[in-house]
Design an enzyme around this catalytic site. Structure first.
Site, PDB file in Angstrom:
ATOM      1  N   ASN A   9       2.012   9.699  -6.839  1.00 53.04           N
ATOM      2  CA  ASN A   9       1.030   8.521  -5.879  1.00 53.04           C
ATOM      3  C   ASN A   9       0.843   9.194  -4.311  1.00 53.04           C
ATOM      4  O   ASN A   9       2.187   8.601  -3.417  1.00 53.04           O
ATOM      5  CB  ASN A   9       1.056   7.350  -5.814  1.00 53.04           C
ATOM      6  CG  ASN A   9       0.381   6.449  -4.972  1.00 53.04           C
ATOM      7  OD1 ASN A   9      -0.566   6.869  -4.338  1.00 53.04           O
ATOM      8  ND2 ASN A   9       0.540   4.916  -4.742  1.00 53.04           N
ATOM      9  N   ARG A  94      -2.524   8.715  -8.701  1.00 50.55           N
ATOM     10  CA  ARG A  94      -3.915   8.046  -8.118  1.00 50.55           C
ATOM     11  C   ARG A  94      -4.411   9.087  -7.846  1.00 50.55           C
ATOM     12  O   ARG A  94      -4.360  10.218  -7.259  1.00 50.55           O
ATOM     13  CB  ARG A  94      -2.495   7.084  -7.050  1.00 50.55           C
ATOM     14  CG  ARG A  94      -3.973   6.826  -6.108  1.00 50.55           C
ATOM     15  CD  ARG A  94      -3.232   5.924  -4.821  1.00 50.55           C
ATOM     16  NE  ARG A  94      -4.220   5.461  -4.058  1.00 50.55           N
ATOM     17  CZ  ARG A  94      -3.577   4.885  -3.072  1.00 50.55           C
ATOM     18  NH1 ARG A  94      -2.880   5.574  -2.300  1.00 50.55           N
ATOM     19  NH2 ARG A  94      -4.677   4.670  -1.939  1.00 50.55           N
ATOM     20  N   HIS A 182      -9.417   1.079  -3.870  1.00 51.54           N
ATOM     21  CA  HIS A 182      -7.841   0.187  -3.230  1.00 51.54           C
ATOM     22  C   HIS A 182      -7.900  -0.545  -5.116  1.00 51.54           C
ATOM     23  O   HIS A 182      -7.277  -1.893  -4.750  1.00 51.54           O
ATOM     24  CB  HIS A 182      -7.266  -0.938  -2.973  1.00 51.54           C
ATOM     25  CG  HIS A 182      -6.926  -0.332  -1.581  1.00 51.54           C
ATOM     26  ND1 HIS A 182      -7.322  -0.823   0.494  1.00 51.54           N
ATOM     27  CD2 HIS A 182      -6.038   0.249  -0.551  1.00 51.54           C
ATOM     28  CE1 HIS A 182      -6.907  -0.442   0.993  1.00 51.54           C
ATOM     29  NE2 HIS A 182      -5.737   0.860   0.753  1.00 51.54           N
ATOM     30  N   LEU A 210      -4.153  -5.299   2.159  1.00 52.30           N
ATOM     31  CA  LEU A 210      -3.592  -5.314   3.714  1.00 52.30           C
ATOM     32  C   LEU A 210      -1.880  -4.693   3.941  1.00 52.30           C
ATOM     33  O   LEU A 210      -1.401  -5.075   4.099  1.00 52.30           O
ATOM     34  CB  LEU A 210      -3.352  -6.863   4.445  1.00 52.30           C
ATOM     35  CG  LEU A 210      -4.973  -7.663   4.457  1.00 52.30           C
ATOM     36  CD1 LEU A 210      -3.949  -9.257   5.260  1.00 52.30           C
ATOM     37  CD2 LEU A 210      -6.010  -7.142   4.824  1.00 52.30           C
ATOM     38  N   GLY A 211      -2.838  -3.240   3.559  1.00 49.79           N
ATOM     39  CA  GLY A 211      -1.785  -2.322   4.227  1.00 49.79           C
ATOM     40  C   GLY A 211      -2.189  -1.828   5.565  1.00 49.79           C
ATOM     41  O   GLY A 211      -2.351  -2.446   6.507  1.00 49.79           O
ATOM     42  N   GLY A 213      -4.325   0.765   4.967  1.00 54.93           N
ATOM     43  CA  GLY A 213      -5.193   0.468   4.859  1.00 54.93           C
ATOM     44  C   GLY A 213      -5.582  -0.585   4.332  1.00 54.93           C
ATOM     45  O   GLY A 213      -4.491  -1.356   3.944  1.00 54.93           O
ATOM     46  N   ARG A 242      -7.746   2.905  11.798  1.00 48.60           N
ATOM     47  CA  ARG A 242      -9.291   3.065  11.612  1.00 48.60           C
ATOM     48  C   ARG A 242      -9.817   1.903  11.956  1.00 48.60           C
ATOM     49  O   ARG A 242      -9.445   0.687  12.054  1.00 48.60           O
ATOM     50  CB  ARG A 242      -9.731   2.939   9.903  1.00 48.60           C
ATOM     51  CG  ARG A 242      -8.643   4.873   8.581  1.00 48.60           C
ATOM     52  CD  ARG A 242      -9.393   4.922   7.743  1.00 48.60           C
ATOM     53  NE  ARG A 242      -7.784   4.524   6.919  1.00 48.60           N
ATOM     54  CZ  ARG A 242      -7.403   4.010   5.870  1.00 48.60           C
ATOM     55  NH1 ARG A 242      -8.447   4.261   4.669  1.00 48.60           N
ATOM     56  NH2 ARG A 242      -6.415   4.369   5.281  1.00 48.60           N
ATOM     57  N   ASP A 284       1.510   0.504  13.644  1.00 52.71           N
ATOM     58  CA  ASP A 284       2.425  -0.409  12.965  1.00 52.71           C
ATOM     59  C   ASP A 284       2.536  -1.387  12.720  1.00 52.71           C
ATOM     60  O   ASP A 284       3.033  -2.173  14.503  1.00 52.71           O
ATOM     61  CB  ASP A 284       3.637  -0.124  12.834  1.00 52.71           C
ATOM     62  CG  ASP A 284       4.822  -0.191  11.965  1.00 52.71           C
ATOM     63  OD1 ASP A 284       5.299  -2.025  11.604  1.00 52.71           O
ATOM     64  OD2 ASP A 284       5.333   0.321  10.816  1.00 52.71           O
ATOM     65  N   ILE A 330       1.390  -5.585   5.135  1.00 52.85           N
ATOM     66  CA  ILE A 330       1.235  -7.177   5.624  1.00 52.85           C
ATOM     67  C   ILE A 330       0.975  -8.037   4.872  1.00 52.85           C
ATOM     68  O   ILE A 330       2.064  -9.303   5.345  1.00 52.85           O
ATOM     69  CB  ILE A 330      -0.290  -6.901   6.644  1.00 52.85           C
ATOM     70  CG1 ILE A 330       0.119  -5.075   7.383  1.00 52.85           C
ATOM     71  CG2 ILE A 330      -0.515  -7.831   7.889  1.00 52.85           C
ATOM     72  CD1 ILE A 330      -0.831  -5.083   8.214  1.00 52.85           C
ATOM     73  N   GLY A 331       0.454  -7.636   3.885  1.00 52.62           N
ATOM     74  CA  GLY A 331      -0.182  -9.063   3.419  1.00 52.62           C
ATOM     75  C   GLY A 331       1.137  -9.349   2.463  1.00 52.62           C
ATOM     76  O   GLY A 331       1.687 -10.765   2.515  1.00 52.62           O
ATOM     77  N   GLU A 332       2.168  -9.186   2.695  1.00 53.72           N
ATOM     78  CA  GLU A 332       3.029  -9.768   1.265  1.00 53.72           C
ATOM     79  C   GLU A 332       4.718  -9.976   2.552  1.00 53.72           C
ATOM     80  O   GLU A 332       5.524 -10.653   1.759  1.00 53.72           O
ATOM     81  CB  GLU A 332       3.526  -8.602   1.116  1.00 53.72           C
ATOM     82  CG  GLU A 332       3.130  -7.883  -0.409  1.00 53.72           C
ATOM     83  CD  GLU A 332       3.542  -6.938  -1.161  1.00 53.72           C
ATOM     84  OE1 GLU A 332       4.942  -6.577  -1.461  1.00 53.72           O
ATOM     85  OE2 GLU A 332       2.750  -6.494  -2.287  1.00 53.72           O
ATOM     86  N   GLU A 380       1.294  -0.426  -7.199  1.00 59.03           N
ATOM     87  CA  GLU A 380       0.070   0.708  -7.824  1.00 59.03           C
ATOM     88  C   GLU A 380       0.876   1.447  -9.501  1.00 59.03           C
ATOM     89  O   GLU A 380      -0.065   2.337  -9.740  1.00 59.03           O
ATOM     90  CB  GLU A 380      -0.525   1.497  -7.016  1.00 59.03           C
ATOM     91  CG  GLU A 380      -1.729   0.482  -5.452  1.00 59.03           C
ATOM     92  CD  GLU A 380      -1.072   0.927  -4.188  1.00 59.03           C
ATOM     93  OE1 GLU A 380      -0.382   1.253  -4.274  1.00 59.03           O
ATOM     94  OE2 GLU A 380      -2.667   0.941  -3.874  1.00 59.03           O
TER      95      GLU A 380
HETATM   96  P1  ADP Z   1       0.232   1.563   2.876  1.00 59.25           P
HETATM   97  O1  ADP Z   1      -1.099   1.737   3.528  1.00 59.25           O
HETATM   98  O2  ADP Z   1       0.739   2.606   3.874  1.00 59.25           O
HETATM   99  O3  ADP Z   1       0.663   1.851   1.502  1.00 59.25           O
HETATM  100  P2  ADP Z   1       1.811  -0.369   3.382  1.00 59.25           P
HETATM  101  O4  ADP Z   1       1.118  -0.866   1.929  1.00 59.25           O
HETATM  102  O5  ADP Z   1       2.954   0.101   3.008  1.00 59.25           O
HETATM  103  O6  ADP Z   1       0.701   0.338   3.578  1.00 59.25           O
HETATM  104  O7  ADP Z   1       2.080  -1.010   4.583  1.00 59.25           O
HETATM  105  C1  ADP Z   1       2.494  -0.790   5.947  1.00 59.25           C
HETATM  106  C2  ADP Z   1       1.741  -1.696   6.842  1.00 59.25           C
HETATM  107  O8  ADP Z   1       2.471  -3.294   6.649  1.00 59.25           O
HETATM  108  C3  ADP Z   1       2.884  -1.421   8.067  1.00 59.25           C
HETATM  109  O9  ADP Z   1       1.459  -2.249   9.397  1.00 59.25           O
HETATM  110  C4  ADP Z   1       4.103  -2.376   8.599  1.00 59.25           C
HETATM  111  O10 ADP Z   1       3.957  -2.904   9.753  1.00 59.25           O
HETATM  112  C5  ADP Z   1       3.303  -3.830   7.832  1.00 59.25           C
HETATM  113  N1  ADP Z   1       4.766  -4.532   7.699  1.00 59.25           N
HETATM  114  C6  ADP Z   1       5.485  -3.768   5.970  1.00 59.25           C
HETATM  115  N2  ADP Z   1       6.532  -5.065   6.376  1.00 59.25           N
HETATM  116  C7  ADP Z   1       6.473  -6.126   7.520  1.00 59.25           C
HETATM  117  C8  ADP Z   1       7.000  -7.157   7.997  1.00 59.25           C
HETATM  118  N3  ADP Z   1       8.257  -7.987   7.509  1.00 59.25           N
HETATM  119  N4  ADP Z   1       5.911  -7.866   9.220  1.00 59.25           N
HETATM  120  C9  ADP Z   1       5.282  -7.219   9.037  1.00 59.25           C
HETATM  121  N5  ADP Z   1       3.938  -6.042   9.691  1.00 59.25           N
HETATM  122  C10 ADP Z   1       4.914  -5.473   7.932  1.00 59.25           C
END
Ligand code: ADP
Length: 404
Positions: A9, A94, A182, A210-211, A213, A242, A284, A330-332, A380
């Site tokens: 990926n 991917r 996604h 929510l990452g 992206g 973005r 971040d 972010i979502g997790e 993924e």
């Molecule tokens: P990508 O799209 O690069 O795969 P990820 O799914 O890894 O991204 O998500 C990255 C985002 O998740 C970043 O903004 C990071 O700060 C956020 N994140 C990861 N852990 C935490 C946390 N404990 N609290 C808040 N945000 C988090």
């Protein structure tokens, strides 16, 4: 010897890899890892199936400026040394954009690579790296079967209306439609929903990926009905860098009124906007959450406000809402973001259990909530491994039936 599938990926500056047993539904990865900082200072990390850190070896010493063409052969060599009992029988990749025709994964051929190269302008941050990785594996292991798994495929179940822009028909016919992205993440969550939601899995669900992206997908019967991303991965939600949906008049003004070049505009939209642009601090979320700056808080609040508005709009496409699923970085992990989004949705009967939310539990809605709110980690790589197994075993079956 265990037959295994290598999953790659590749993003703009990182490469995630994993090995899965060649099974229809493997339970865990035999090994997984990441090389971050490609193009600047590469950092390697990997863990085995007991979550123990694995060491980089001499051959894997990556230097500043190492490219995918250097990194992939070194990685394949490293994998051979570290999993002596494993025989890699296929690679699954991917690939962000599969265009309008690919409704599922596809075996890699020269013709497919040529077709996918035409989609590079639609996903300039990802598609070139995805294709470069396939070609790099091809040069090192020319006979290894490879499978491309598309982020767009999951959304091809959508009705025509959900895929249309209000543009002249000639442009629609030329492929300017809402593709959605996604999809590998949504496919994985869709496969896990019965485990978490039982019969409700087939009801009206909005998934929020929510990452860095970010997008959302409205599903019914675990199929995509509508999604927030459109023609490119720029559309929809506010993201790390973005801006998401924007009045197209702003773009015209930047070009004509402020004399921006298209290169500058592209950089602004893909790299300088979103959480980074609004906060002026970082893309971040974790860094913004720990910052005392009011601009950091404003960026988080805008992210959540925009996400809640998008979620409410998506409910119209599925006629209501039975469950919300949060996933990705972010979502997790961000209880704050989930709380702020769900606060905006209280009018629909969405209510959180504060303690469950703080602990990132799977079910975070309160007993009074009319909507189930879930946190489900995405995977993924698992979707890619399963798809690669399906495509390669069908291929083998087809070859066998031709021989008989
Ligand atoms: P990508 O799209 O690069 O795969 P990820 O799914 O890894 O991204 O998500 C990255 C985002 O998740 C970043 O903004 C990071 O700060 C956020 N994140 C990861 N852990 C935490 C946390 N404990 N609290 C808040 N945000 C988090």
């Amino acid at each position: 010897m265990t037959d295994a599938i290598l999953v790659l990926n590749v993003g703009s500056s990182s490469l995630k890899f994993a090995l899965y047993a060649d099974e229809a539904t493997p339970s865990v990865a035999l090994l997984r890892g990441k090389i971050a900082g490609i193009g600047s200072h590469p950092i390697f990390s990997a863990r085995d199936d007991h979550n123990l850190a694995l060491q980089q070896t001499e051959g894997m010493r990556l230097t500043t400026g190492s490219t995918l063409d250097d990194i992939i052969p070194a990685l394949l060599d490293w994998l051979k040394r570290h999993r002596g009992g494993v025989n890699i029988i296929a690679a699954g990749h991917r690939v962000v954009h599969g265009g309008r025709n690919h409704t599922g994964p596809a075996k890699v051929t020269e013709a497919l690579l040529d077709e996918l190269a035409t989609l590079v302008p639609l996903a300039p941050l990802h598609q070139p790296h995805n294709l470069q990785a396939i070609r790099a594996v091809c040069s090192f292991l020319p006979t290894l079967p490879q499978v491309a798994c598309f982020d767009t495929s999951f959304h091809r179940t959508q009705d025509r209306l959900a895929q249309l822009f209000a543009l002249p028909r000639t442009l629609t016919d030329a492929g300017i439609i809402r593709y959605g992205f996604h999809g590998l993440s949504y496919d994985y969550i869709a496969s896990r929903l019965p485990h978490y939601l039982g019969a409700k899995a087939d009801a009206r669900v909005v998934m929020a990926h929510l990452g860095n992206g970010a997008s959302m997908c409205a599903m019914k019967a675990r199929q995509s009905v509508a999604t927030s991303m459109g023609f490119t991965a720029l559309d929809g939600l506010m993201m790390g860098q973005r801006c998401g949906s924007i009045d197209p008049g702003v773009l015209l003004y930047l070009l004509d009124g402020l004399d921006m070049t298209t290169q500058e505009l592209k950089h602004l939209l893909y790299e300088e906007s979103g959480l980074l642009g609004v906060s002026g601090i970082s893309n971040d979320m974790a860094i913004l959450q720990s910052s005392p700056a009011p601009e950091a808080l404003e960026a988080i609040e805008l992210f959540c406000y925009r996400a809640a508005c998008e979620l409410a709009a998506l409910c119209t496409t599925i006629g209501g809402l039975d469950a919300i699923v949060f996933t990705a970085g972010i979502g997790e992990n961000s209880a704050l973001v989930r709380r702020l989004i769900c606060d905006h949705l209280a009018w629909m009967g969405v209510a959180l259990d504060g303690h469950a939310n703080e602990r990132n539990e799977h079910q975070i809605s309160s007993t009074t909530s009319t909507v189930d709110v879930m946190v489900i980690p995405t995977n993924e790589e698992m979707t890619i491994a399963c798809a690669t197994h399906r495509v390669t075993t069908q291929q083998v079956k087809r070859c066998r039936s031709q021989v008989q």
